[in-house]
Design an enzyme around this catalytic site. Structure first.
Site: not given
Ligand code: AMP
Length: 308
Positions: A207-208, A210, A238
């Site tokens: 996270g914040e 790194g 992501d």
């Molecule tokens: P992150 O903040 O990078 O962990 O990703 C958040 C994104 O992951 C959001 O846009 C969600 O739609 C997606 N997400 C949340 N839970 C899941 C899951 N169980 N499987 C796949 N994608 C997910």
């Protein structure tokens, strides 16, 4: 330049942070990965599924950025994957309020024929069996397979996840998840244990604080840019994965040295993602803004020291 296959959720998200709340907005792991990778103008495709409730304008938003969407199945009478989360005051941790798999529950991914020879496959967050199925459809072994996952799948599909992990080169995972996967508190020990599960490279996102890249006995650290305002961290992981895999597909060089650069690109792109709700910041991000931020990263971390 190599081709990039991205698999992951294309979703509706509802987010609550100390700064505000959204209704259902565009989200999903593959959406964030695709938007980040599009900064490198790589030839990419997104393999996913949505319901008939998913607006055409969201699909257009991806194809306008030259992301091939022929691998996004539309189930007319189905509903799109929905996730809702609420961030704590520190913005570094969150609670998942709702996960509705909907059309994702029985999704059979289909990799478009023209992408079956892709050099790089980015297995974004979704069911590990779906990730494996994408890998099995490739004509030949890709030069690099990157996998991202989360605690949800460790809780609900651990055996399948452990099987899929055996077949990948790089895993990107956050610190909490690395600890959950290995039962180890030390991230160095956790990374070593994950190496033993398959991946030669382990990226632990903090996270914040790194991200760390582990390979054999080498460790590389990239800080996160200290920002005045973190508005919404959703999708930062992501976006990091999209920047990382997009840069590697663009450069077609999978050495440890190049992966260090990929980590910096991933971190720089993630630093934009958190500045606005959902995908808003990534959608409008310009190449010269990225360049400027990379320079800030360089200034932040470069120093000379005399070792006597
Ligand atoms: P992150 O903040 O990078 O962990 O990703 C958040 C994104 O992951 C959001 O846009 C969600 O739609 C997606 N997400 C949340 N839970 C899941 C899951 N169980 N499987 C796949 N994608 C997910």
């Amino acid at each position: 330049m190599g081709k990039l296959v991205i698999v992951g959720t294309v979703a509706f998200d509802a987010i609550e942070t100390p700064f505000g709340k959204t209704d259902k907005i565009l989200g999903g792991a593959a959406t964030f990965i695709g938007l980040a990778a599009s900064q490198f103008k790589v030839d990419s495709t997104v393999v996913s599924v949505v319901g008939g409730d998913f607006p055409q304008e969201y699909l257009d938003l991806l194809s306008d950025r030259n992301i091939d969407i022929s691998g996004i199945e539309i189930v007319k009478d189905g509903k799109t994957f929905f996730w809702s989360g609420k961030y704590h005051n520190d913005m570094n941790s969150r609670d998942t309020l709702v996960t509705e798999l909907n059309t994702l529950a029985d999704f059979n991914p289909i990799v478009p024929d023209t992408y079956k020879d892709a050099e790089v496959v980015m297995l974004g967050n979704l069911h590990p069996s779906v990730q494996m199925s994408v890998l099995n459809q490739m004509d030949k072994k890709p030069k690099l397979v990157v996998l991202d996952t989360m605690n949800f799948w460790m809780d609900s599909a651990l055996d399948e996840l452990l099987e899929t992990i055996k077949h990948i080169d790089v895993i990107t995972i956050n610190d909490e998840e690395a600890r959950q996967l290995t039962g180890e508190y030390s991230l160095v020990v956790a990374a070593r244990k994950i190496h033993e599960m398959g991946p030669k490279y382990v990226v632990i996102k903090k996270g914040e604080h790194g991200a760390l890249l582990f390979h054999d006995d080498n460790i590389f650290y990239a800080p996160a840019l200290p920002l005045e305002e973190v508005f919404d961290p959703t999708g930062a992981g992501d976006t990091f994965a999209g920047g990382f895999s997009g840069f590697l597909a663009r450069t077609n060089n999978f050495s440890f040295e190049n992966m260090k650069q990929a980590v910096i690109y991933g971190s720089a792109l993630a630093s934009f993602c958190v500045e606005k709700f959902g995908t808003q910041r990534m959608v409008n991000l310009k190449a010269d803004e990225v360049k400027k931020r990379l320079k800030q990263f360089q200034d932040l971390t470069q120093f000379e020291i005399k070792l006597t």
